[in-house]
Design a protein around this motif. Sequence first.
Motif, PDB file in Angstrom:
ATOM      1  N   ASN A  21       0.798  -1.234   0.000  1.00 37.41           N
ATOM      2  CA  ASN A  21       0.000   0.000   0.000  1.00 37.41           C
ATOM      3  C   ASN A  21       0.824   1.274   0.000  1.00 37.41           C
ATOM      4  O   ASN A  21       0.361   2.303  -0.510  1.00 37.41           O
ATOM      5  N   ASP A  22       2.030   1.244   0.546  1.00 36.14           N
ATOM      6  CA  ASP A  22       2.845   2.466   0.545  1.00 36.14           C
ATOM      7  C   ASP A  22       3.153   2.950  -0.868  1.00 36.14           C
ATOM      8  O   ASP A  22       3.430   4.138  -1.064  1.00 36.14           O
ATOM      9  N   TYR A  23       3.104   2.057  -1.844  1.00 38.68           N
ATOM     10  CA  TYR A  23       3.334   2.456  -3.229  1.00 38.68           C
ATOM     11  C   TYR A  23       2.100   3.098  -3.865  1.00 38.68           C
ATOM     12  O   TYR A  23       2.205   3.758  -4.894  1.00 38.68           O
ATOM     13  N   ASP A  24       0.947   2.890  -3.262  1.00 41.20           N
ATOM     14  CA  ASP A  24      -0.308   3.402  -3.807  1.00 41.20           C
ATOM     15  C   ASP A  24      -0.675   4.721  -3.130  1.00 41.20           C
ATOM     16  O   ASP A  24      -1.570   4.785  -2.286  1.00 41.20           O
ATOM     17  N   GLY A  25       0.051   5.785  -3.469  1.00 45.30           N
ATOM     18  CA  GLY A  25      -0.211   7.090  -2.882  1.00 45.30           C
ATOM     19  C   GLY A  25       0.268   7.239  -1.456  1.00 45.30           C
ATOM     20  O   GLY A  25      -0.012   8.242  -0.803  1.00 45.30           O
ATOM     21  N   GLY A  26       1.034   6.270  -0.959  1.00 39.25           N
ATOM     22  CA  GLY A  26       1.551   6.327   0.402  1.00 39.25           C
ATOM     23  C   GLY A  26       2.888   7.023   0.471  1.00 39.25           C
ATOM     24  O   GLY A  26       3.191   7.923  -0.328  1.00 39.25           O
ATOM     25  N   ASN A  27       3.737   6.588   1.385  1.00 40.55           N
ATOM     26  CA  ASN A  27       5.005   7.269   1.628  1.00 40.55           C
ATOM     27  C   ASN A  27       6.077   6.986   0.574  1.00 40.55           C
ATOM     28  O   ASN A  27       7.166   7.562   0.632  1.00 40.55           O
ATOM     29  N   LEU A  28       5.784   6.133  -0.386  1.00 37.90           N
ATOM     30  CA  LEU A  28       6.714   5.881  -1.481  1.00 37.90           C
ATOM     31  C   LEU A  28       5.886   5.666  -2.756  1.00 37.90           C
ATOM     32  O   LEU A  28       5.957   4.632  -3.409  1.00 37.90           O
ATOM     33  N   ALA A  29       5.118   6.669  -3.102  1.00 33.50           N
ATOM     34  CA  ALA A  29       4.130   6.554  -4.177  1.00 33.50           C
ATOM     35  C   ALA A  29       4.792   6.397  -5.547  1.00 33.50           C
ATOM     36  O   ALA A  29       5.587   7.242  -5.966  1.00 33.50           O
ATOM     37  N   ILE A  30       4.448   5.331  -6.234  1.00 30.71           N
ATOM     38  CA  ILE A  30       4.965   5.087  -7.580  1.00 30.71           C
ATOM     39  C   ILE A  30       4.447   6.161  -8.530  1.00 30.71           C
ATOM     40  O   ILE A  30       3.254   6.477  -8.536  1.00 30.71           O
ATOM     41  N   GLN A  31       5.351   6.696  -9.362  1.00 28.99           N
ATOM     42  CA  GLN A  31       4.972   7.761 -10.293  1.00 28.99           C
ATOM     43  C   GLN A  31       4.959   7.327 -11.752  1.00 28.99           C
ATOM     44  O   GLN A  31       4.148   7.809 -12.536  1.00 28.99           O
ATOM     45  N   HIS A  32       5.881   6.439 -12.140  1.00 27.70           N
ATOM     46  CA  HIS A  32       5.918   6.039 -13.553  1.00 27.70           C
ATOM     47  C   HIS A  32       6.326   4.585 -13.699  1.00 27.70           C
ATOM     48  O   HIS A  32       7.363   4.179 -13.175  1.00 27.70           O
ATOM     49  N   PRO A  33       5.512   3.814 -14.462  1.00 27.28           N
ATOM     50  CA  PRO A  33       4.149   4.149 -14.871  1.00 27.28           C
ATOM     51  C   PRO A  33       3.269   4.370 -13.650  1.00 27.28           C
ATOM     52  O   PRO A  33       3.592   3.848 -12.575  1.00 27.28           O
ATOM     53  N   PRO A  34       2.163   5.079 -13.777  1.00 26.73           N
ATOM     54  CA  PRO A  34       1.314   5.338 -12.609  1.00 26.73           C
ATOM     55  C   PRO A  34       0.873   4.046 -11.933  1.00 26.73           C
ATOM     56  O   PRO A  34       0.562   3.063 -12.615  1.00 26.73           O
ATOM     57  N   PHE A  35       0.846   4.067 -10.631  1.00 23.62           N
ATOM     58  CA  PHE A  35       0.486   2.865  -9.878  1.00 23.62           C
ATOM     59  C   PHE A  35      -0.877   2.335 -10.300  1.00 23.62           C
ATOM     60  O   PHE A  35      -1.062   1.115 -10.447  1.00 23.62           O
ATOM     61  N   ARG A  36      -1.836   3.226 -10.497  1.00 24.92           N
ATOM     62  CA  ARG A  36      -3.199   2.787 -10.831  1.00 24.92           C
ATOM     63  C   ARG A  36      -3.230   1.963 -12.114  1.00 24.92           C
ATOM     64  O   ARG A  36      -4.100   1.105 -12.293  1.00 24.92           O
ATOM     65  N   ASP A  37      -2.295   2.226 -13.016  1.00 23.94           N
ATOM     66  CA  ASP A  37      -2.213   1.468 -14.262  1.00 23.94           C
ATOM     67  C   ASP A  37      -1.399   0.186 -14.088  1.00 23.94           C
ATOM     68  O   ASP A  37      -1.798  -0.885 -14.553  1.00 23.94           O
ATOM     69  N   SER A  38      -0.264   0.315 -13.431  1.00 25.76           N
ATOM     70  CA  SER A  38       0.628  -0.847 -13.328  1.00 25.76           C
ATOM     71  C   SER A  38       0.051  -1.936 -12.436  1.00 25.76           C
ATOM     72  O   SER A  38       0.227  -3.129 -12.709  1.00 25.76           O
ATOM     73  N   VAL A  39      -0.683  -1.561 -11.393  1.00 21.55           N
ATOM     74  CA  VAL A  39      -1.228  -2.590 -10.502  1.00 21.55           C
ATOM     75  C   VAL A  39      -2.301  -3.408 -11.218  1.00 21.55           C
ATOM     76  O   VAL A  39      -2.482  -4.601 -10.939  1.00 21.55           O
ATOM     77  N   VAL A  40      -3.010  -2.783 -12.149  1.00 23.55           N
ATOM     78  CA  VAL A  40      -3.974  -3.531 -12.965  1.00 23.55           C
ATOM     79  C   VAL A  40      -3.258  -4.598 -13.778  1.00 23.55           C
ATOM     80  O   VAL A  40      -3.747  -5.732 -13.925  1.00 23.55           O
ATOM     81  N   ASN A  41      -2.086  -4.259 -14.297  1.00 21.47           N
ATOM     82  CA  ASN A  41      -1.313  -5.228 -15.075  1.00 21.47           C
ATOM     83  C   ASN A  41      -0.726  -6.326 -14.199  1.00 21.47           C
ATOM     84  O   ASN A  41      -0.613  -7.477 -14.634  1.00 21.47           O
ATOM     85  N   VAL A  42      -0.342  -5.991 -12.974  1.00 21.66           N
ATOM     86  CA  VAL A  42       0.103  -7.031 -12.040  1.00 21.66           C
ATOM     87  C   VAL A  42      -1.019  -8.039 -11.824  1.00 21.66           C
ATOM     88  O   VAL A  42      -0.814  -9.261 -11.903  1.00 21.66           O
ATOM     89  N   ALA A  43      -2.219  -7.526 -11.563  1.00 20.42           N
ATOM     90  CA  ALA A  43      -3.366  -8.405 -11.341  1.00 20.42           C
ATOM     91  C   ALA A  43      -3.672  -9.229 -12.588  1.00 20.42           C
ATOM     92  O   ALA A  43      -3.991 -10.428 -12.496  1.00 20.42           O
TER      93      ALA A  43
END
Length: 215
Positions: A21-43
């Motif tokens: 969760n820290d990567y999803d807008g938390g203290n180490l938020a992923i910026q590129h590619p955006p987390f909202r896009d990349s996590v969909v691909n992980v799933a």
Amino acid sequence: MSAPANTAQPRRALVVVDVQNDYDGGNLAIQHPPFRDSVVNVARAMDAAAEAGVKVVVIKQMAPETSPIFAKGSHGGELHPEIAGRSRDHYVEKTLPSAFTGTDLEAWLRANAIDTIAVVGYMTHNCDLSTIIHAVHMGFAVEFLSDASGSVPYANSAGYASAEDIHRVVTIILQSRFAAVLKTAEWVDCLKTGALPERDTIFASNQRALARNAA
């Protein structure tokens, strides 16, 4: 210094690195590619692996309760719901960047006759990179799904790099020697068709760059 030859019919495992969760807008938020896009691909990769009979390993980064990221017992340290709610064949907790260091991952992969790992998750330049290089040194072939991962920007005494720069450069380096880099959709197609992803070499990558610069 060519890449290790891939097997005709790879015995794969999907290694899902630190989707927390820290990567999803938390203290180490992923910026590129955006987390909202990349996590969909992980799933998507996890679902495709399950459908194809490819074993799935989920990795979780552990840190002390006082840590600003991935703290034990914190919301940020927990697995993201997209990953926590999906089936897995093995679970690994780690404290260092490589998923192999201090864990049973290598032993589990070998016990299951795995010769190829496909890596997704975070971060491209840190735990993914460390895990991939470690795997290559142990004789595994590696695939890296570049749109199912991501980076953050850095600034320190060595300089500044944007998340996009870091992610792009690391993927190019990986493709030159350490992994077959491809998109999630391409990887899913490989599972369905049996096609092998493209691999490259340091020499060929360098020669193309020299030719491009000379053009």
